[in-house]
Design a protein around this motif. Structure first.
Motif, short mmCIF file in Angstrom:
data_model
loop_
_atom_site.label_atom_id
_atom_site.label_comp_id
_atom_site.label_asym_id
_atom_site.label_seq_id
_atom_site.Cartn_x
_atom_site.Cartn_y
_atom_site.Cartn_z
N HIS A 1 0.83 -1.36 -0.04
CA HIS A 1 0.58 -0.08 -0.26
C HIS A 1 0.86 1.40 -0.14
O HIS A 1 0.28 1.97 -0.55
N ASN B 1 -11.84 9.69 6.26
CA ASN B 1 -10.99 8.08 6.94
C ASN B 1 -11.30 7.25 5.25
O ASN B 1 -12.21 7.43 4.52
N ARG C 1 -11.03 3.30 15.93
CA ARG C 1 -11.88 2.60 15.69
C ARG C 1 -12.34 1.31 14.46
O ARG C 1 -13.13 1.12 15.10
N LEU C 2 -11.69 2.17 13.55
CA LEU C 2 -12.06 1.66 12.45
C LEU C 2 -10.96 0.16 12.75
O LEU C 2 -11.79 -0.98 12.42
N TRP D 1 -9.45 7.45 15.12
CA TRP D 1 -10.02 6.66 14.49
C TRP D 1 -9.85 5.71 13.43
O TRP D 1 -10.01 4.68 13.65
N ASN E 1 -8.26 -12.38 5.31
CA ASN E 1 -8.13 -11.43 4.32
C ASN E 1 -7.76 -10.31 5.18
O ASN E 1 -7.13 -10.36 6.13
N THR E 2 -7.58 -9.43 3.92
CA THR E 2 -6.53 -8.25 5.24
C THR E 2 -8.09 -6.64 4.44
O THR E 2 -8.54 -6.43 3.81
N ALA E 3 -6.94 -5.10 5.51
CA ALA E 3 -8.05 -3.99 4.89
C ALA E 3 -6.67 -3.74 5.97
O ALA E 3 -6.09 -3.66 6.39
N VAL E 4 -6.92 -2.42 4.63
CA VAL E 4 -5.89 -1.23 5.07
C VAL E 4 -6.87 0.38 5.45
O VAL E 4 -7.38 0.76 4.57
N PHE E 5 -5.47 0.57 6.31
CA PHE E 5 -6.63 1.72 7.20
C PHE E 5 -6.25 3.08 6.44
O PHE E 5 -4.93 2.89 6.91
N ASP E 6 -6.80 4.69 6.82
CA ASP E 6 -6.15 5.50 6.12
C ASP E 6 -6.81 6.62 7.41
O ASP E 6 -7.82 6.72 6.54
N THR E 7 -6.83 7.10 8.15
CA THR E 7 -7.98 7.98 8.89
C THR E 7 -7.41 9.06 8.79
O THR E 7 -5.92 9.33 9.04
N VAL E 8 -7.64 10.25 9.71
CA VAL E 8 -7.77 11.21 9.96
C VAL E 8 -6.64 11.81 11.01
O VAL E 8 -6.64 12.72 11.31
N THR F 1 -13.32 -2.60 15.26
CA THR F 1 -14.69 -3.15 14.95
C THR F 1 -14.00 -3.85 13.67
O THR F 1 -14.36 -5.30 13.85
N ALA F 2 -12.75 -4.16 12.36
CA ALA F 2 -12.37 -4.70 11.71
C ALA F 2 -11.94 -6.19 12.22
O ALA F 2 -12.27 -6.92 12.03
N ASP G 1 -9.11 -6.77 1.61
CA ASP G 1 -9.03 -7.47 0.32
C ASP G 1 -8.85 -8.72 1.76
O ASP G 1 -8.61 -9.32 2.63
N VAL H 1 -9.63 0.05 2.72
CA VAL H 1 -9.17 -0.56 1.20
C VAL H 1 -8.96 -2.17 1.85
O VAL H 1 -8.75 -2.91 2.89
#
Lengths: 378, 378
Positions: free
Chosen positions: A104, B172, A186-187, A183, A172-179, A190-191, B177, B175
Motif C-alpha cells: 500500500h 477516513n 475505531r476502524l 479513528w 482477509n486483509t484491510a488497510v485503513f487511512d484515517t484522519v 470494529t474490523a 482484500d 481498503v
C-alpha cells in the motif's frame, strides 16, 4: 501495607544484539512489562522460537545505530487476549499484514519494531522479522502495554498510525487511512471484532529519525534483564518479586489472595475487576485491580494507590512469575508491584491519551509512588 | 386482486449517449428499479446534476463498445438509506474512494460503472465520472438494487468485490482484500456502521471483458425510458402505473393504503414491514411488504405473491411516482408492481445469493407472475 523500597533503576545490564532460539527470559520480562495485558507471553515465546528455529537468529539494532532513513514498520497482534489464547496466528499472517502495508505504501521495510513491549507484542515483531529476514529494533512505542492503537508516544509526536493493515487467519486483509489515530483505533477495532476478535496489524510506518524521536529505547534488552533477574533471584533463593521491583525501579504495594474476578469481553477488549484479600503484611486489607486488557488502576483499602500510565504488575507471590489479567484465578496468591512509566506519559498530552480519565476512572493520575501526577493537576 | 396484464418488454426506445444536466427521468427510473431501496433518488439526482453542471456532460458507453481491456471501477453509496438522507456525501468523497482503490491497485481507471441500477446508486457513478472526466457504462451489476455487497451477477462469474475501498465524509478511508465477496460485505458493513452508517465505496474493479460477461446491459437507458414513460403517461392523462408496469414487463398486483410501517435500522440496514389495506379492485384484501433496504417479498391475502430476486415496486397510486421503503407513510395510497429480474438471478447460484431463503424468509422464490422459480425447487 508492604512498601518494600526498591533500588534505583540501574539501566540494562547488557545490550541485546540478536534474538536466538531461547526466548524464555525475553517472554517473561515482556509479561512483566505487559502489566497484565498484551496476551499470553508463552504464545508469543512459542511463535518467536519457532520462527527463529526455522529462519535463524534475528539481529537486534539499537536505536542509536538506526539510520535516519530506515523504513520501520510496527507489527502487533490486536484484539482480546482472551481470544488470542484460543486462536493462534500463523507466521504467514504476520508476513501478510506487513506485505499489505508495504505494498500500500510502496515501500520496502528495512526494520521491524515493537509497538508495545508487553506480552505477546514483544515477540510478534520477532516472528515477522524472522519470516522476512529483517532486524528488529531494541525499542518500543510505549515502554509498557496499552490497549488502544492511538496510545503510543509517536501519537504525541504527531506520527500517524495509518496507513494501517490488518490480516486475519482466513486470508482477509484491510488497510485503513484515517484522519487521526483515534479513528485508526475505531476502524481497526470494529474490523478486528468482525474478523473474530483477533488479528495481526502492521502500522505506524516511520523513518529511523522518527523512531529516534519518539520511541522508548532498550525495551527488548530491558525485557531480557527483567526475565533474567527473576530467574537469577529464584536460582539464588532470593525474593524474585523484590528482584523484579528493583529492575523496574518500583515498589511492592500489596500482597494477597485473589477473591473475585469479574471479566467480560466488550467491543474486542477484556475488561474487568479483581478483588484481592490481603495476607502477610497486608492482612486485614483489601485491594482492587481494574483492567482493560492491561491493569489500569489499583486501589488499596479503598484509596487509589496507582493508576495508568504508571505500571501495575501482578506477580505470583512465591515464584515471581507474571500473571496476566486473564490468568488471574480465584485463590491465586499474588503480589502487586507499581513502577514508573516513561516520563513522557506524564505530560498533559500523555495523560490525555492514556490517563485514568480516558478509561472512565474519576481520579487524577496517581504515580507508582502514590503521588499525584503533575500533568493531571494542570 | 388486480392483475393488469402488461405488454411484453419492448427494449429501450433509445440508447443514452451522455448524461446532461437534467437527470430527472434517469433518477425517477432509478427509483423504480430501486424497488424501494438504493436511497432517495432525489439526493442522487441533485448530486449528479451539480456534478454535470460543474464538469460538463458525462459520456455514456454501451457495453458493446467497451474495449476488453478497459479498467472499470464501480462506485456506490453503502449504508442505510435512512441515514444517507441526512448525511449528504460530497463529490470529493466519491473521488477519494476511487483514488484509494486505484492507488491500491496501481491502475488508472478508464470507465466508471454502476454496481446497482436502483436509487441513488444509478447516479453515484455519474458524480464520480464527472469529477474524474471519465465515461460511465450503460449497464449495472444487478439489473435492480440489492442490499449486500456480494449480491451482484459478477459474484456468479467468480469476480472479486475486493480490493474494495470505503471513504467517509471525515476523510477516513479503508481498503479491504477478502477471501470471498461475503467477507467483503461483512468487513465493509462493520466499517460503514462505524463511519456513521453511510460511506462511499469503490469496488469490483474489472476489465471490459468481465463487464461484457457479467453485467446487465442498457441499465441507464432503461432508467431513462422508465422515467420518461411515467412522465409521458401523466402528461397524456394515461395511467402512469400501467405505463411503468408495461416498460418493466410486469404486473400491478395490489392497490391500497399503507396502514402500518414497522422499521428499524439494524447493522447498517433499514429493515421492516409495511401492511397495506386494499382499495379499488383489492378492497377487503390485505398485503404485506417485507424489506431490507429493498422490497424483498410481497404477500397478498396471506399468500406469498412475489419474492426476491424478482422486482417488487411501490408506486403512488395516482401519480405513479416511485416510493422508497423509507418514504412509505401511513395513509399513502400505493400500487404494487411486480416484474421479472434478469434471468441469471433465477439460477441456483443466483437464488443462493439473493433468494428469499438468504434473507430469512421460509418460502421458495416466487416469480413476478406468481409461479415458483425453478432454481428454488432444484
Amino acid at each position: 501495607m508492604s512498601t518494600t523500597e526498591a533500588a534505583p533503576v540501574v539501566g540494562t545490564r547488557r545490550r541485546l544484539t540478536e534474538i536466538g532460539p531461547d526466548c524464555s527470559a525475553l517472554a517473561r520480562g515482556a509479561a512483566i512489562l505487559g502489566t497484565g495485558g498484551g496476551g499470553d507471553p508463552y504464545i508469543g515465546r512459542l511463535l518467536a522460537e519457532a520462527a527463529v528455529r526455522e529462519h535463524g537468529p534475528v539481529p537486534v539494532v539499537a536505536v542509536e545505530d538506526l539510520p535516519d532513513d530506515a523504513v520501520v514498520l510496527n507489527v502487533a497482534m490486536i484484539g482480546a487476549p482472551t481470544v488470542m489464547v484460543e486462536k493462534l496466528p500463523s507466521a504467514g499472517q504476520f508476513a501478510e499484514a506487513i506485505r499489505s502495508l508495504a505494498t500500500h505504501l510502496g515501500v520496502t521495510p528495512t526494520h521491524i519494531a515493537c509497538i508495545e513491549v508487553g506480552g505477546v507484542n514483544s515477540t510478534s515483531p520477532i516472528v515477522a522479522a524472522a519470516e522476512l529476514g529483517l532486524p528488529v529494533i531494541d525499542a518500543d512505542a510505549m515502554g509498557r502495554a496499552f490497549p488502544e492503537v492511538q496510545m503510543v508516544l509517536p501519537t504525541l509526536s504527531g506520527i500517524s498510525a495509518t496507513p494501517m493493515a490488518l490480516a486475519d487467519e482466513k486470508g482477509n486483509t484491510a488497510v485503513f487511512d484515517t484522519v487521526d489515530n483515534r479513528w485508526a483505533e475505531r476502524l481497526a477495532r470494529t474490523a478486528t471484532v468482525e474478523m473474530g476478535c483477533s488479528a495481526i496489524t502492521a502500522q505506524y510506518a516511520m523513518s529511523g529519525a522518527q523512531v529516534k524521536e519518539s520511541y522508548v529505547r532498550g525495551s527488548l534488552s530491558r525485557c531480557v534483564e527483567l526475565g533474567e533477574a527473576l530467574a537469577d533471584a529464584r536460582a539464588a533463593n532470593e525474593d524474585p518479586v523484590a528482584a523484579v521491583a528493583a529492575v523496574l525501579g518500583g515498589t511492592v504495594v500489596f500482597e494477597g489472595k485473589v477473591a473475585d474476578v469479574e471479566r467480560k469481553t466488550v467491543t474486542g477488549f477484556a475488561r474487568g475487576t479483581a478483588r484481592i484479600v490481603g495476607s502477610g503484611p497486608d492482612t486485614g486489607l483489601e485491594a482492587r485491580l481494574r483492567f482493560q486488557n492491561e491493569h489500569l488502576l489499583v486501589e488499596v483499602a479503598g484509596s487509589v494507590r496507582t493508576t495508568t500510565p504508571d505500571l501495575i504488575v501482578t506477580l505470583d507471590a512465591e515464584t515471581g512469575e507474571p500473571i496476566t489479567t486473564e490468568g488471574l484465578r480465584f485463590g491465586a496468591r499474588i503480589r502487586v508491584v507499581t513502577a514508573p512509566a516513561d516520563e513522557r506519559w506524564h505530560s498533559a498530552g500523555g495523560l490525555g491519551l492514556a490517563g485514568p480519565t480516558y478509561f472512565g476512572y474519576d481520579t487524577p493520575a496517581v504515580r507508582h509512588d502514590g503521588t499525584v501526577s503533575e500533568g493531571a493537576t494542570r
